[in-house]
Design a protein around this motif. Structure first.
Motif, PDB file in Angstrom:
ATOM      1  N   ASP A 150       0.807  -1.220   0.000  1.00  0.00           N
ATOM      2  CA  ASP A 150       0.000   0.000   0.000  1.00  0.00           C
ATOM      3  C   ASP A 150       0.845   1.277   0.000  1.00  0.00           C
ATOM      4  N   ASP A 151       2.138   1.153  -0.272  1.00  0.00           N
ATOM      5  CA  ASP A 151       3.041   2.295  -0.460  1.00  0.00           C
ATOM      6  C   ASP A 151       3.137   3.196   0.769  1.00  0.00           C
ATOM      7  N   THR A 152       2.984   2.625   1.956  1.00  0.00           N
ATOM      8  CA  THR A 152       3.123   3.411   3.182  1.00  0.00           C
ATOM      9  C   THR A 152       4.453   3.182   3.878  1.00  0.00           C
ATOM     10  N   LEU A 153       5.130   2.070   3.562  1.00  0.00           N
ATOM     11  CA  LEU A 153       6.399   1.720   4.201  1.00  0.00           C
ATOM     12  C   LEU A 153       7.426   1.376   3.143  1.00  0.00           C
ATOM     13  N   LEU A 154       8.686   1.591   3.477  1.00  0.00           N
ATOM     14  CA  LEU A 154       9.789   1.254   2.577  1.00  0.00           C
ATOM     15  C   LEU A 154      10.749   0.311   3.289  1.00  0.00           C
ATOM     16  N   LEU A 155      11.002  -0.829   2.689  1.00  0.00           N
ATOM     17  CA  LEU A 155      12.012  -1.774   3.176  1.00  0.00           C
ATOM     18  C   LEU A 155      13.339  -1.415   2.529  1.00  0.00           C
ATOM     19  N   VAL A 156      14.379  -1.256   3.350  1.00  0.00           N
ATOM     20  CA  VAL A 156      15.719  -0.940   2.850  1.00  0.00           C
ATOM     21  C   VAL A 156      16.683  -1.992   3.374  1.00  0.00           C
ATOM     22  N   SER A 157      17.418  -2.630   2.479  1.00  0.00           N
ATOM     23  CA  SER A 157      18.379  -3.669   2.842  1.00  0.00           C
ATOM     24  C   SER A 157      19.789  -3.147   2.660  1.00  0.00           C
ATOM     25  N   GLY A 158      20.645  -3.449   3.641  1.00  0.00           N
ATOM     26  CA  GLY A 158      22.011  -2.953   3.574  1.00  0.00           C
ATOM     27  C   GLY A 158      23.026  -3.944   4.082  1.00  0.00           C
ATOM     28  N   VAL A 159      24.300  -3.592   3.949  1.00  0.00           N
ATOM     29  CA  VAL A 159      25.427  -4.419   4.348  1.00  0.00           C
ATOM     30  C   VAL A 159      26.164  -3.714   5.475  1.00  0.00           C
ATOM     31  N   TYR A 160      26.517  -4.482   6.520  1.00  0.00           N
ATOM     32  CA  TYR A 160      27.213  -3.907   7.664  1.00  0.00           C
ATOM     33  C   TYR A 160      28.612  -3.430   7.294  1.00  0.00           C
ATOM     34  N   LEU A 161      29.043  -2.395   7.970  1.00  0.00           N
ATOM     35  CA  LEU A 161      30.400  -1.881   7.832  1.00  0.00           C
ATOM     36  C   LEU A 161      31.303  -2.646   8.791  1.00  0.00           C
ATOM     37  N   VAL A 162      31.687  -3.849   8.369  1.00  0.00           N
ATOM     38  CA  VAL A 162      32.519  -4.735   9.182  1.00  0.00           C
ATOM     39  C   VAL A 162      33.583  -5.329   8.274  1.00  0.00           C
ATOM     40  N   PRO A 163      34.524  -6.110   8.816  1.00  0.00           N
ATOM     41  CA  PRO A 163      35.546  -6.714   7.953  1.00  0.00           C
ATOM     42  C   PRO A 163      34.930  -7.453   6.776  1.00  0.00           C
ATOM     43  N   HIS A 164      35.664  -7.507   5.678  1.00  0.00           N
ATOM     44  CA  HIS A 164      35.134  -8.010   4.422  1.00  0.00           C
ATOM     45  C   HIS A 164      34.637  -9.445   4.502  1.00  0.00           C
ATOM     46  N   HIS A 165      35.152 -10.250   5.449  1.00  0.00           N
ATOM     47  CA  HIS A 165      34.741 -11.648   5.478  1.00  0.00           C
ATOM     48  C   HIS A 165      33.336 -11.823   6.049  1.00  0.00           C
ATOM     49  N   SER A 166      32.785 -10.777   6.676  1.00  0.00           N
ATOM     50  CA  SER A 166      31.458 -10.903   7.276  1.00  0.00           C
ATOM     51  C   SER A 166      30.397 -10.953   6.193  1.00  0.00           C
ATOM     52  N   SER A 167      29.351 -11.723   6.453  1.00  0.00           N
ATOM     53  CA  SER A 167      28.239 -11.817   5.504  1.00  0.00           C
ATOM     54  C   SER A 167      26.971 -11.233   6.101  1.00  0.00           C
ATOM     55  N   SER A 168      27.081 -10.443   7.143  1.00  0.00           N
ATOM     56  CA  SER A 168      25.911  -9.924   7.845  1.00  0.00           C
ATOM     57  C   SER A 168      25.409  -8.629   7.215  1.00  0.00           C
ATOM     58  N   GLY A 169      24.093  -8.510   7.249  1.00  0.00           N
ATOM     59  CA  GLY A 169      23.451  -7.293   6.790  1.00  0.00           C
ATOM     60  C   GLY A 169      22.272  -6.964   7.686  1.00  0.00           C
TER      61      GLY A 169
END
Length: 617
Positions: A150-169
């Protein structure tokens, strides 16, 4: 004195058949006889197949009223005219997403901002409405966004600023009323991206390593407003536990709402159409077109603490850091560092034994798949279905399969047990209801507007290749194939689209977002161009030039003659069709509307747009 035609119509038609389309249109302005012949259906049928190089076995679009108008649609209604360049981002632009109404769109970038844009200005230009930096939450960059239904919310996905080997977001939910941050949800690996299930709930991922090459992907349903309404209402609920083999993980989740398919899409089954045509001919009928977790283990808690410490250290001097505009290969395929570390301490034989044992245990502790999805003939006719679609694998870490899991109605809310539906001790893992092997590295997916068809970008493996080492996948082709999967029959269409290219190897391969409109499909590419195809004829209609890799494209849901493209050159380009450009110019001059035919001829003679039609200037 009576004047008779100098040439008979049949001879004029024969001459016109040897002329290009623009010459035919010019000749039609000579006299009434030539005008009538220049609109002959047989003539435009021949010009259509010749100019667009379409196989004659491919029928005309079922909604087309004439060959002339169909020729003009493909020539004049393609969004290939660059009308505006947006330069507000200061780094690579990775993703674009329109609202469902088409009045706004969002953009994500390596500059760690998500920006909102307005498309309804009276002057026709697009303007920046709002920009939010996610750097304060220790994000390295924003990578994906999506409006809720219904265009009321926006989901934003990002990547953590951590060492390159991390796969967390992480996933953030932003209110579009006042641009406040409503909630943040962990997302691991980051290339799960996340997606909306409905107006108030979104899906995220988590990953648990249970061996050197074996893991478990947990998909969670999260309430967007993470406020506790009552002590009996959860804000999260586990949807599925899925076992992964050979270093593969679940990535790129999306939801398809297949509502009985009672509005057939425009992609046709040509064999079925020709067969139906033969049957009608035999019956002597007139011709009618065929219409067609959040719970973590101790080891993961330690990993989280380490990541938090790393984020805090990065945050101390994050404002003064300069982030390279070059792509970071380690961040393109998540979780490889865990595997590479294991391989240094464990032999290949031990890893093979681990995989064999894991598969045996998986068979013993995995629920049976949904029979109605495994065999579509067993499902109820006219039944609405909701599918969770994602990339996965079984032979190697690179995503080479499409996994499909049906979401049942009682799973679409967080009420009930936080661990999901009850299951016996022997049903720890959930099975996939359907798997489609693409035989190549998947780098993009997009749904048609009615969710009937799934379009998949992939880079093919060599034919007959054998994978002996999961960490050494086969080399991938530079050509990008676009596969078309029918979610009604759960099978891949035999036709695939090809024109765009990519050059990065397996371990540096990154996602290229594509989009699908009613009539067209578009995709980015690493060759500094975006591409547009017609969905019915499967032909490439336009190339959209940038100065670097094109990461994402997006059609306006309100008008497929408006297209956006995002690139590593830090820009977003706005493309409109030649028809819409002429109408806008006429409106700005406040002139009386006139026939489009002279303008169409003039466009061919004095072409000013930067896109090219059918590979021709």
């Amino acid at each position: 004195m009576d004047w008779s035609p100098v040439l008979p119509d049949s001879l004029v038609l024969e001459i016109f058949l040897h002329l290009p389309h623009y010459a035919v249109l010019k000749a039609g302005l000579t006299c009434r006889q030539w005008q009538a012949v220049s609109r002959d259906e047989f003539l435009w049928r021949e010009l259509f197949y010749r100019y667009y190089r379409i196989l004659r076995s491919v029928p005309r679009h079922p909604s087309a009223v004439s060959w002339y108008r169909e020729f003009k649609r493909l020539y004049d209604c393609i969004p290939c005219v660059e009308v505006q360049t947006l330069r507000e981002h200061t780094n690579q632009v990775l993703h674009l997403a329109f609202s469902h109404r088409g009045h706004r769109f969002s953009s994500c970038s390596k500059d760690c901002t998500v920006k909102l844009w307005d498309t309804e200005r009276q002057d026709g230009n697009i303007s920046l409405v709002h920009s939010t930096s996610m750097r304060q939450y220790h994000w390295a960059y924003t990578q994906f966004s999506q409006f809720n239904p219904d265009d009321t919310l926006l989901l934003v996905s990002g990547v953590y600023l951590v060492p390159h080997h991390s796969s967390s977001g992480e996933i953030a939910v932003i209110s579009l009323d006042n641009y406040t941050l409503l909630s943040r949800v962990r997302n691991k690996p980051y290339d799960v991206f996340g997606c909306w299930l409905n107006e108030t709930h979104l899906i995220s991922g988590n990953l648990h390593w249970i061996g050197n090459m074996t893991s478990c992907s947990v998909l969670w349903l999260n309430k967007a407003f993470q406020d506790i309404e009552s002590e009996n209402v959860n804000v999260v609920k586990r949807l599925f536990n899925i076992q992964n083999f050979n270093a593969s993980t679940i990535r790129t989740v999306m939801v398809a709402h297949c509502r009985r398919h009672d509005n057939p899409d425009l992609l046709l089954d040509y064999e079925a159409q020709s067969q139906a045509g033969r049957q009608r001919a035999e019956q002597g009928n007139q011709h009618h077109p065929l219409l067609f977790d959040l719970k973590t283990s101790d080891s993961e808690e330690e990993e989280e603490e380490e990541e938090v410490e790393n984020k805090e250290e990065c945050g101390k001097d994050g404002r003064s850091q300069s982030f390279s505009s070059a792509r970071t290969p380690q961040l393109t395929i998540s979780g490889l560092d865990h595997i590479n570390h294991s391989r240094k301490h464990v032999g290949a034989r031990e890893l093979q034994i681990e995989t064999q044992v894991a598969k045996m245990m998986g068979r013993a502790y995995t629920k049976t798949p949904d029979a109605s999805l495994t065999d579509p003939s067993q499902s109820e006719e006219g039944e609405d279905k909701t599918y969770l679609i994602f990339t996965t694998g079984s032979l190697t870490y690179s995503p080479h399969q499409i996994g499909i899991k049906r979401i049942k109605p009682d799973q679409m809310t967080t009420s009930g047990d936080v661990l999901g539906e009850e299951r016996s001790s022997e049903e720890f893992f959930d099975s996939l209801d359907h798997v489609i092997d693409i035989h190549g590295h998947i780098i993009g997916m997009g749904l048609s507007p009615d969710h009937r068809y799934l379009y998949v970008n992939s880079r093919a493996w060599p034919k007959g290749c054998v994978i002996s080492d999961p960490m050494s996948p086969p080399p991938i082709a530079e050509e990008i194939d676009m596969h078309v999967i029918d979610l009604k029959s759960l099978r891949e269409e035999r036709r695939s689209l090809r024109a765009h290219r990519a050059f990065t190897p397996n371990d540096e391969c990154f996602f290229i977002f594509l989009d699908v409109s009613r009539d067209f499909v578009a995709s980015g590419a690493e060759d500094k161009h975006g591409y547009i195809w017609d969905r019915h004829y499967n032909i490439c209609l336009a190339r959209l030039a940038h100065d670097d890799v094109v990461n994402s494209v997006a059609f306006s849901p309100a008008d497929q003659e408006l297209l956006l493209s995002a690139s590593d050159d830090f820009t977003i380009k706005v493309w409109r069709s030649p028809r819409m450009v002429r109408l806008a110019q006429a409106s700005s001059r406040q002139l009386r509307p006139r026939s489009l035919l002279p303008s169409w001829l003039l466009r061919h003679k004095n072409s000013t747009f930067t896109g090219s039609v059918n590979g021709k200037p």
